[in-house]
Design a protein around this motif. Structure first.
Motif, PDB file in Angstrom:
ATOM      1  N   ALA A  66      -0.491  -3.207   2.624  1.00 38.41           N
ATOM      2  CA  ALA A  66      -1.698  -4.030   2.717  1.00 38.41           C
ATOM      3  C   ALA A  66      -1.395  -5.360   3.396  1.00 38.41           C
ATOM      4  CB  ALA A  66      -2.282  -4.258   1.328  1.00 38.41           C
ATOM      5  N   CYS A  70      -2.745  -6.756   7.142  1.00 34.21           N
ATOM      6  CA  CYS A  70      -3.476  -8.020   7.267  1.00 34.21           C
ATOM      7  C   CYS A  70      -2.723  -9.041   8.109  1.00 34.21           C
ATOM      8  CB  CYS A  70      -3.762  -8.595   5.884  1.00 34.21           C
ATOM      9  SG  CYS A  70      -4.914  -7.594   4.910  1.00 34.21           S
ATOM     10  N   TYR A  72       0.735  -9.887   7.900  1.00 33.37           N
ATOM     11  CA  TYR A  72       1.873 -10.575   7.301  1.00 33.37           C
ATOM     12  C   TYR A  72       3.139  -9.749   7.510  1.00 33.37           C
ATOM     13  CZ  TYR A  72      -1.598 -13.603   5.207  1.00 33.37           C
ATOM     14  OH  TYR A  72      -2.633 -14.482   5.036  1.00 33.37           O
ATOM     15  N   PHE A  91       0.242 -15.594   1.878  1.00 29.45           N
ATOM     16  CA  PHE A  91      -1.127 -15.099   1.755  1.00 29.45           C
ATOM     17  C   PHE A  91      -1.911 -15.934   0.745  1.00 29.45           C
ATOM     18  CE2 PHE A  91      -4.094 -12.616  -0.806  1.00 29.45           C
ATOM     19  CZ  PHE A  91      -5.012 -12.237   0.157  1.00 29.45           C
ATOM     20  N   ASN A  95      -5.275 -18.389   1.476  1.00 34.03           N
ATOM     21  CA  ASN A  95      -6.552 -17.939   0.932  1.00 34.03           C
ATOM     22  C   ASN A  95      -6.975 -18.715  -0.306  1.00 34.03           C
ATOM     23  OD1 ASN A  95      -7.486 -15.243   2.436  1.00 34.03           O
ATOM     24  ND2 ASN A  95      -5.246 -15.288   2.363  1.00 34.03           N
ATOM     25  N   LEU A 111      -6.864  -9.952  -1.359  1.00 34.23           N
ATOM     26  CA  LEU A 111      -6.155  -9.129  -0.380  1.00 34.23           C
ATOM     27  C   LEU A 111      -7.008  -7.925   0.025  1.00 34.23           C
ATOM     28  CD1 LEU A 111      -3.566  -8.609   1.228  1.00 34.23           C
ATOM     29  CD2 LEU A 111      -2.637  -7.422  -0.778  1.00 34.23           C
ATOM     30  N   SER A 112      -7.724  -7.350  -0.937  1.00 30.96           N
ATOM     31  CA  SER A 112      -8.570  -6.197  -0.616  1.00 30.96           C
ATOM     32  C   SER A 112      -9.697  -6.597   0.326  1.00 30.96           C
ATOM     33  CB  SER A 112      -9.140  -5.577  -1.896  1.00 30.96           C
ATOM     34  OG  SER A 112     -10.129  -6.412  -2.480  1.00 30.96           O
ATOM     35  N   LEU A 114      -9.654  -8.997   2.601  1.00 32.56           N
ATOM     36  CA  LEU A 114      -9.100  -9.176   3.940  1.00 32.56           C
ATOM     37  C   LEU A 114      -8.739  -7.829   4.554  1.00 32.56           C
ATOM     38  CD1 LEU A 114      -8.198 -11.193   6.089  1.00 32.56           C
ATOM     39  CD2 LEU A 114      -5.964 -11.300   4.970  1.00 32.56           C
ATOM     40  N   TYR A 115      -8.181  -6.944   3.748  1.00 33.41           N
ATOM     41  CA  TYR A 115      -7.778  -5.625   4.244  1.00 33.41           C
ATOM     42  C   TYR A 115      -8.995  -4.831   4.720  1.00 33.41           C
ATOM     43  CZ  TYR A 115      -6.004  -0.839   4.260  1.00 33.41           C
ATOM     44  OH  TYR A 115      -5.679   0.442   4.625  1.00 33.41           O
ATOM     45  N   ARG A 117     -11.888  -5.956   5.625  1.00 36.03           N
ATOM     46  CA  ARG A 117     -12.505  -6.545   6.819  1.00 36.03           C
ATOM     47  C   ARG A 117     -11.796  -6.065   8.078  1.00 36.03           C
ATOM     48  NH1 ARG A 117     -13.551 -11.325   3.682  1.00 36.03           N
ATOM     49  NH2 ARG A 117     -11.520 -12.210   4.209  1.00 36.03           N
ATOM     50  N   ALA A 118     -10.469  -5.911   7.976  1.00 34.02           N
ATOM     51  CA  ALA A 118      -9.698  -5.438   9.132  1.00 34.02           C
ATOM     52  C   ALA A 118      -9.750  -3.922   9.273  1.00 34.02           C
ATOM     53  CB  ALA A 118      -8.240  -5.893   9.004  1.00 34.02           C
ATOM     54  N   ASN A 119      -9.962  -3.215   8.152  1.00 34.98           N
ATOM     55  CA  ASN A 119      -9.986  -1.744   8.167  1.00 34.98           C
ATOM     56  C   ASN A 119     -11.201  -1.257   7.377  1.00 34.98           C
ATOM     57  OD1 ASN A 119      -6.982  -1.191   9.188  1.00 34.98           O
ATOM     58  ND2 ASN A 119      -6.906  -2.800   7.644  1.00 34.98           N
TER      59      ASN A 119
END
Length: 378
Positions: A66, A70, A72, A91, A95, A111-112, A114-115, A117-119
Motif C-alpha cells: 500500500a 502511494c 513511498y 506518510f 497526512n 492510507l486506504s 490515498l490508496y 484515490r490512486a487505484n
C-alpha cells in the motif's frame, strides 16, 4: 462495564478501559472484517489492530504494498524494519497524523483513502456494520458522490450484500485531431488577377508516397487539378483515390495496368478501359469521362472505344511532361513554366519526389505570370 465496578479505580485502569471501548467501536463499525479472498492492501484496510516495528508476515507485506502504491519507497519483504518504519512516519507527517511509526486504525484509514484515490475500485459489497458514510470514508469519496453514482434515494438505506459502484466508468480520452502537416509551403502571397488559364494534370496514381503531399499542396493554394488514375492502383490504394475525389479534383482513366494499348484489338482495349473505369467508379463513386493513354501511345481504336464508354481523350501540351528525367525540383519548375500557354494542359506525374518538391514554386511562378488554374470539371 465490569471494569468500572468498585469505588477506587486508578487513572491508568480507566484509560485502559476507555481505549478498549474505542477499539471495540472501531472494530465493529469503522473497519469491517475482511472478506474471504481479500489479498494485498485490501486485506490490510480491514484490519483494526496495530502493526509496529519488529513484526513480520503477510500483513506487513500488505502495508508495504500500500505504501509503495502511494509513492513511498519501501521494500516488499514482509519485515517491519527501519525502512518501513521510516516510510510510515513520512506518510503520517504528510497526512497530519502523529508520526510515531505505529500503524493503527487512523493511519490505516488515511492510507486506504490515498490508496483508493490512486487505484479506484469499480465496486464494493456492503458488509455487516457498514454505512454509506464509512464506505465513502474508506475509499476517500463523498457520501453524495456514492449516492449519485448508485442512484440512492436514501443514503442511509444500504443493506448487507448490496453491490455499490465506487467509481464511474471512465470515458475514453478524446482523440486530438491530427496535427496539420509541417512541411506545407507558407500561405501564398497575393498574385495578379489571372488573365490566362492552365490545367494541371497528374498521371500514374494513386501513389502511396506522393498522392497525399500533392493533395495537401493543391489544397494550400486552392488549386484544382485532374488525376489520371491507373485502375489496378486504385484497387490497391482505394483510400487515396477516395481522397482525390473528396478534394474536388477531376479523375480520369489512365488504363487498368498502365500498359500500352496501342495496336490491341477493339475488344482488348474495351476490356482494359472498362475495368479501369469500373474500378474508379466502384471506389470513388465517380464515373470518369476523360481518358489519357498510357505512355501517350494513342491510336484510333482507343479513341473509338473510349468514346463508346463515354470518355474523351485528353493529351497534354508540354511535350513529354515536365518531370520525367528532370535533374531537380528547380528543373521541373523551369520546364513546366516555360511550356505554359493560355489554355494549356500541363502533365506531371505522381510517384516522383521532384514533382512534390517543385509544386509550390511551380504554382507560384505560374501565378506571377498571370496564370489561373482551370477547374477541369468546368
Amino acid at each position: 462495564m465490569d471494569c468500572f465496578r468498585g469505588r477506587r479505580l486508578s487513572a491508568a485502569l480507566i484509560a485502559g478501559c476507555l481505549a478498549a471501548v474505542v477499539l471495540g467501536y472501531v472494530v465493529l463499525h469503522l473497519a469491517p472484517a475482511a472478506q474471504a479472498g481479500d489479498q494485498g492492501p485490501v486485506a490490510l484496510f480491514s484490519f483494526a489492530g496495530l502493526i509496529r516495528r519488529g513484526e513480520k508476515g503477510d500483513r506487513v507485506r500488505y502495508l508495504q504494498e500500500a505504501l509503495r502504491a502511494c509513492g513511498y519507497e519501501v521494500s516488499l519483504d514482509g519485515v517491519f524494519g527501519p525502512m518501513t518504519e521510516g516510510a510510515v512516519k513520512k506518510f503520517q507527517r504528510e497526512n497530519g497524523l502523529y508520526a510515531d511509526g505505529i500503524v493503527g486504525p487512523q493511519t490505516i484509514r488515511e492510507l486506504s483513502k490515498l490508496y483508493y484515490r490512486a487505484n479506484p475500485p469499480d465496486k464494493h459489497t456492503v458488509r455487516s456494520g457498514e454505512t454509506l458514510s464509512t464506505i465513502a470514508g474508506r475509499y476517500g469519496v463523498s457520501v453524495e458522490t456514492l449516492a449519485k453514482i448508485n442512484k440512492l434515494a436514501d443514503p442511509d438505506m444500504v443493506y448487507v450484500g448490496q453491490v455499490l459502484m465506487i467509481s464511474t466508468p471512465q470515458e475514453p480520452p478524446a482523440q486530438e485531431p491530427p496535427a496539420p502537416p509541417t512541411d506545407l509551403p507558407p500561405k501564398p502571397p497575393p498574385f495578379p488577377i489571372p488573365d490566362r488559364r492552365v490545367c494541371l494534370t497528374f498521371d500514374d496514381g494513386p501513389d502511396l508516397n506522393t498522392t497525399r503531399p500533392i493533395l495537401a499542396i493543391l489544397r494550400q493554394y486552392g488549386v484544382k487539378a485532374t488525376f489520371f488514375l491507373v485502375g489496378e492502383r486504385v484497387l490497391r490504394h482505394p483510400e487515396l483515390a477516395r481522397e482525390i475525389a473528396q478534394e474536388g479534383h477531376v479523375i480520369g482513366v489512365h488504363g487498368f495496368e498502365h500498359k500500352s494499348l496501342s495496336g490491341l484489338s477493339a475488344a482488348e482495349v474495351r476490356r482494359d478501359l472498362k475495368e479501369a473505369r469500373d474500378a474508379i467508379t466502384q471506389v470513388t463513386g465517380v464515373s470518369p469521362y476523360l481518358y489519357r493513354p498510357p505512355f501517350g501511345q494513342l491510336d484510333q481504336t482507343q479513341v473509338a472505344e473510349a468514346s463508346k464508354l463515354g470518355m474523351r481523350v485528353t493529351m497534354w501540351t508540354n511535350i513529354g511532361g515536365a518531370d520525367l528525367g528532370a535533374a531537380s525540383a528547380e528543373d521541373v519548375t523551369a520546364r513546366t513554366v516555360s511550356a505554359a500557354t493560355d489554355g494549356g494542359i500541363l502533365m506531371l506525374h505522381e510517384g516522383l519526389q521532384y514533382t512534390v518538391e517543385a509544386l509550390p514554386s511551380l504554382i507560384e511562378a505560374l501565378a506571377r505570370l498571370g496564370y489561373g488554374f482551370l477547374n477541369p470539371s468546368k
